[in-house]
Design an enzyme around this catalytic site. Sequence first.
Site, PDB file in Angstrom:
ATOM      1  N   ASP A   1      -1.277  -9.836   1.745  1.00 25.40           N
ATOM      2  CA  ASP A   1      -1.089  -9.524   0.329  1.00 25.40           C
ATOM      3  C   ASP A   1      -0.176 -10.521  -0.372  1.00 25.40           C
ATOM      4  O   ASP A   1       0.424 -11.380   0.252  1.00 25.40           O
ATOM      5  CB  ASP A   1      -0.531  -8.104   0.164  1.00 25.40           C
ATOM      6  CG  ASP A   1       0.538  -7.764   1.208  1.00 25.40           C
ATOM      7  OD1 ASP A   1       1.264  -8.676   1.632  1.00 25.40           O
ATOM      8  OD2 ASP A   1       0.636  -6.583   1.588  1.00 25.40           O
TER       9      ASP A   1
ATOM     10  N   ASN B   1       4.972   5.723   2.540  1.00 26.31           N
ATOM     11  CA  ASN B   1       3.880   6.575   2.064  1.00 26.31           C
ATOM     12  C   ASN B   1       2.580   6.328   2.827  1.00 26.31           C
ATOM     13  O   ASN B   1       1.519   6.832   2.445  1.00 26.31           O
ATOM     14  CB  ASN B   1       3.657   6.385   0.564  1.00 26.31           C
ATOM     15  CG  ASN B   1       3.233   4.960   0.210  1.00 26.31           C
ATOM     16  OD1 ASN B   1       3.014   4.115   1.077  1.00 26.31           O
ATOM     17  ND2 ASN B   1       3.118   4.686  -1.092  1.00 26.31           N
TER      18      ASN B   1
ATOM     19  N   HIS C   1       1.086   3.332   3.353  1.00 27.95           N
ATOM     20  CA  HIS C   1       0.262   2.192   2.956  1.00 27.95           C
ATOM     21  C   HIS C   1       0.305   1.094   4.023  1.00 27.95           C
ATOM     22  O   HIS C   1       1.302   0.915   4.716  1.00 27.95           O
ATOM     23  CB  HIS C   1       0.654   1.648   1.571  1.00 27.95           C
ATOM     24  CG  HIS C   1       1.924   0.853   1.522  1.00 27.95           C
ATOM     25  ND1 HIS C   1       3.029   1.254   0.801  1.00 27.95           N
ATOM     26  CD2 HIS C   1       2.271  -0.329   2.072  1.00 27.95           C
ATOM     27  CE1 HIS C   1       3.980   0.357   0.912  1.00 27.95           C
ATOM     28  NE2 HIS C   1       3.548  -0.617   1.685  1.00 27.95           N
TER      29      HIS C   1
ATOM     30  N   GLU D   1      -2.581   1.448  -1.169  1.00 30.57           N
ATOM     31  CA  GLU D   1      -1.754   2.606  -1.463  1.00 30.57           C
ATOM     32  C   GLU D   1      -2.533   3.916  -1.289  1.00 30.57           C
ATOM     33  O   GLU D   1      -3.771   3.931  -1.363  1.00 30.57           O
ATOM     34  CB  GLU D   1      -1.235   2.515  -2.898  1.00 30.57           C
ATOM     35  CG  GLU D   1      -0.334   1.324  -3.179  1.00 30.57           C
ATOM     36  CD  GLU D   1       1.110   1.568  -2.776  1.00 30.57           C
ATOM     37  OE1 GLU D   1       1.349   2.321  -1.815  1.00 30.57           O
ATOM     38  OE2 GLU D   1       2.008   1.007  -3.422  1.00 30.57           O
TER      39      GLU D   1
END
Length: 243
Positions: A67, A136, A138, A143
């Site tokens: 990313d 979370n 990801h 996400e």
Amino acid sequence: MRLQVLEDYEEMSVKAASIVASQVTLKPNSNLGLATGSTPLGMYNNLIRMYKKNLINFEEVVTFNLDEYVGLPADHPQSYHYYMFDNFFDKVNIPPEKIYIPSGVGDNLKQICKKYDQSINSHGGIDLQVLGIGKNGHIGFNEPDNKLRTNTHVVKLTEETINDNSRFFDSIDDVPKKAISMGMSSIMKSKKILLLASGEQKAEAIKKAINGEITTEHPASLLQLHSDVTILVDKDAAKLLNG
């Protein structure tokens, strides 16, 4: 999934480096998928030490990063391009032309994403993908959502991710709100996956990834569907696995 619980972050980092080194030794022209953030830093440091001792040679390796922030140029100190060169690429012998990092700057981000997938596919996919995991769940910047994009794409970062990443910036207002992320298809098509997690703050995410329901609301849980995943965690990150 193969889970290994290591004593601490350093032991986890040594083990992670040994797995990457074994991949490169067995297949010198490996395509490596690489991650950024604080978790893989120890792994990179160990790989650099191995390289300096002539224990590993990266000259045939091709790398693809997961990313990049949208809006940060490559020379920005918080861009993942800068991170990778500062923490790894400048210290080993991977040829620059074999390093692929998506650009977060350009007039046509969709085209940048498309070309990135084409580059991965033209090299035959990823042999070993290194992943971290967000609190979370990801992976990359995929996400939690009711659906996930399969290809490289632009993602709107959640408030939780922005807050988590704000520690790297002078102010939370400086954290980009969007990023380009490799999609779940390229990640799941990797021949092998290595997931790293350290610290008590990742314990819940690891528990859900390994033992939880498979759901796009916790993207790391999709790794349960992959045939060759190794998960390395320290004791703190593993503390909820028996609970």
